[in-house]
Motif scaffolding. Structure first.
Motif, short mmCIF file in Angstrom:
data_model
loop_
_atom_site.label_atom_id
_atom_site.label_comp_id
_atom_site.label_asym_id
_atom_site.label_seq_id
_atom_site.Cartn_x
_atom_site.Cartn_y
_atom_site.Cartn_z
N LYS A 95 0.86 -1.19 0.00
CA LYS A 95 0.00 0.00 0.00
C LYS A 95 0.90 1.24 0.00
O LYS A 95 1.87 1.31 0.76
CB LYS A 95 -0.90 0.02 1.24
N ASP B 91 -4.40 0.26 -4.53
CA ASP B 91 -3.43 0.22 -3.43
C ASP B 91 -2.76 1.58 -3.21
O ASP B 91 -1.77 1.68 -2.47
CB ASP B 91 -2.35 -0.83 -3.72
N SER C 28 -8.65 10.57 13.08
CA SER C 28 -7.87 10.26 11.87
C SER C 28 -6.38 10.31 12.12
O SER C 28 -5.58 10.14 11.20
CB SER C 28 -8.22 11.26 10.76
N THR D 2 -3.27 5.61 -2.02
CA THR D 2 -4.06 6.66 -1.37
C THR D 2 -3.38 7.99 -1.65
O THR D 2 -2.16 8.12 -1.46
CB THR D 2 -4.14 6.45 0.15
N CYS E 234 1.01 5.54 0.09
CA CYS E 234 0.33 6.82 0.35
C CYS E 234 1.17 7.92 -0.30
O CYS E 234 2.34 8.11 0.04
CB CYS E 234 0.21 7.07 1.85
N LYS F 27 -3.30 8.88 10.13
CA LYS F 27 -3.08 7.44 10.20
C LYS F 27 -3.04 6.78 8.83
O LYS F 27 -2.47 5.69 8.68
CB LYS F 27 -4.14 6.78 11.09
N LEU F 28 -3.65 7.41 7.80
CA LEU F 28 -3.58 6.83 6.46
C LEU F 28 -2.15 6.68 5.99
O LEU F 28 -1.79 5.71 5.31
CB LEU F 28 -4.37 7.68 5.46
N MET G 178 0.48 6.28 7.99
CA MET G 178 1.16 5.27 8.80
C MET G 178 0.65 3.86 8.52
O MET G 178 1.33 2.87 8.81
CB MET G 178 1.02 5.60 10.28
N GLU G 179 -0.55 3.75 7.96
CA GLU G 179 -1.09 2.44 7.61
C GLU G 179 -0.53 1.94 6.28
O GLU G 179 -0.67 0.76 5.94
CB GLU G 179 -2.61 2.51 7.54
N ALA G 180 0.09 2.84 5.51
CA ALA G 180 0.68 2.47 4.22
C ALA G 180 2.04 1.81 4.42
O ALA G 180 2.73 2.05 5.42
CB ALA G 180 0.82 3.70 3.33
N ASP G 181 2.44 0.99 3.46
CA ASP G 181 3.77 0.38 3.50
C ASP G 181 4.84 1.39 3.08
O ASP G 181 5.97 1.32 3.58
CB ASP G 181 3.81 -0.83 2.57
N VAL H 224 -2.70 9.41 14.48
CA VAL H 224 -2.01 8.42 15.30
C VAL H 224 -0.79 9.10 15.92
O VAL H 224 -0.15 9.94 15.29
CB VAL H 224 -1.61 7.19 14.47
#
Length: 429
Positions: A63, A98, A140, A100, A65, A157-158, A160-163, A142
């Motif tokens: 993923k 995949d 939203s 964002t 971002c 967080k979007l 930080m959630e990505a690879d 983190v």
């Protein structure tokens, strides 16, 4: 020689004897490869600095971002470079589903769909969309930790959630961060409100009554600039994998691009800006005459802040600064106007800006503070009554402003520095 200064959609001729002019600052000519804006971006992606190319950096199934500027930074032409970055990711095996695209709104408002389209193109908006970062939406965010200067780092967080996180944006001088671009797309770009406020307060010296920190200034990326160093610490917590930053000309065309390691590539872009717009000077002068550059650069006082900072860099302490800025839209920012019109003294201004920091408010504080340390004269359509709680003087013409200046700092043997493109050219010693 005849020297002129742009003022809105007209100009003033500078009635100063040639032998009194210490220097007139113009941007340096820097030879660059003849490429189209698109070619500049593609070349940068193919020749990354301190990093593998994107196709070797990302892996199918990851993923990603992509952080982009918001509409206030549309001058960077993101509609050119964002689609090319997305194309490169697709070619590297990262499908649209995949990816964002996160807009680094900082403290700015949400954007309309039309504005988002202007940033990424209709095609990319239809395929992937754009998510606005909202700094006040705690759900939203983190928490990543606290910097050595005490800034709690909350980010979207979007990311930080990505690879992998990819930064995009433009590089120019920034009057607080030293330069724009790079780590600024983490802080303030996708950071929480508390994080942004704590960081931005570093523009002020520690301890009430000490005013603004002179090391928090354009072109300063050294350890002496706590504003920048704090941003750099926050960005390191996010660990961006790649960067694409651009440099544009006065026509907002991309004249160069830098891709790769988010620190090393950004540093090379900063070097280009410095070579172009950092102008060597040998003396500070008791009079500086600076134009914001005419319309639309002098549409309001907020936009004229860069010109003031550059004029301050070459003005003698206690000298006079004449700043030409018509300001048809007055202050241009509610907080900027409030800091100038809403307080009777600098202590009250400083209390407010420390407790309620905003860029606009700090700019208002900066104008009022500059008038405390220098004789600041604005050639403007704004009325003197709007500045009556400060030491700022206003004039309607350059001749009138010069008459003020001569009464304040004298006329005989007066040395003068001219900044006809005051928003862009930074005097450097």
């Amino acid at each position: 020689m005849s020297h002129t200064m742009n003022y809105s959609k007209t100009f003033f001729t500078v009635p100063v004897p040639e032998d009194r002019i210490a220097c007139e600052l113009e941007a340096n000519t820097v030879p660059l490869p003849e490429r189209t804006p698109e070619e500049n971006v593609r070349y940068a992606l193919a020749h990354p600095i301190g990093s593998p190319t994107l196709d070797r950096l990302v892996t199918p199934g990851e993923k990603v971002c992509v952080i982009i500027p918001d509409v206030t930074r549309r001058w960077q032409s993101p509609g050119v470079y964002v689609p090319i970055v997305i194309e490169a990711l697709n070619q590297a095996g990262i499908p649209d589903r995949d990816i964002t695209i996160l807009s680094a709104n900082g403290t700015h408002r949400k954007q309309s769909d039309e504005e988002k389209v202007s940033l990424v193109s209709q095609d990319i908006f239809d395929r992937i969309g754009v998510v606005d970062h909202v700094c006040t939406d705690k759900d939203s965010l983190v928490y990543l930790g606290t910097t050595s200067r005490g800034t709690p780092v909350w980010v979207n967080k979007l990311a930080m959630e990505a690879d992998k996180v990819i930064l995009t944006g433009g590089i120019t001088y920034h009057f607080l961060a030293g330069f724009g671009g790079g780590r600024k797309y983490i802080l303030p770009g996708i950071s929480g409100h508390e994080t942004i406020m704590k960081n931005h307060n570093l523009a002020l010296n520690p301890g009430f009554g000490s005013g603004s920190n002179p090391e928090v200034r354009s072109a300063n990326l050294s350890a002496s600039n706590p504003f920048h160093m704090d941003m750099a610490e926050a960005a390191a917590m996010v660990k961006p994998a790649f960067l694409m930053n651009v440099v544009v000309n006065d026509s907002f065309q991309i004249i160069s691009a830098f891709a790769g390691d988010y620190i090393k590539a950004h540093k090379e872009g900063c070097k280009l800006v410095d070579r172009m717009e950092g102008i060597h000077v040998t003396e500070r002068t008791p009079l500086v005459i600076a134009s914001a550059g005419g319309y639309p650069k002098d549409i309001n006082l907020y936009q004229s802040s860069k010109t003031l900072c550059n004029a301050l860099a070459v003005a003698e302490p206690g000298g006079a600064i004449i700043l030409l800025s018509e300001c048809t839209e007055n202050f241009g920012d509610v907080e900027c106007g409030k800091l100038i019109t809403g307080f009777d003294n600098m202590d009250a201004r400083e209390h407010y800006v420390r407790d309620n920091f905003s860029i606009g408010g700090f700019i208002g504080f900066m104008f009022a503070e500059a008038a405390e340390k220098h004789n600041l004269i604005l050639v403007t359509s704004m009325d003197q009554s709007q500045f009556c709680k400060t030491k700022i003087k206003t004039a309607k013409t350059l001749d009138e402003a010069l008459s003020f200046a001569y009464r304040l700092v004298g006329k005989d043997d007066l040395r003068v520095t001219l900044l006809p493109h005051g928003a862009n050219t930074l005097p450097k010693f």
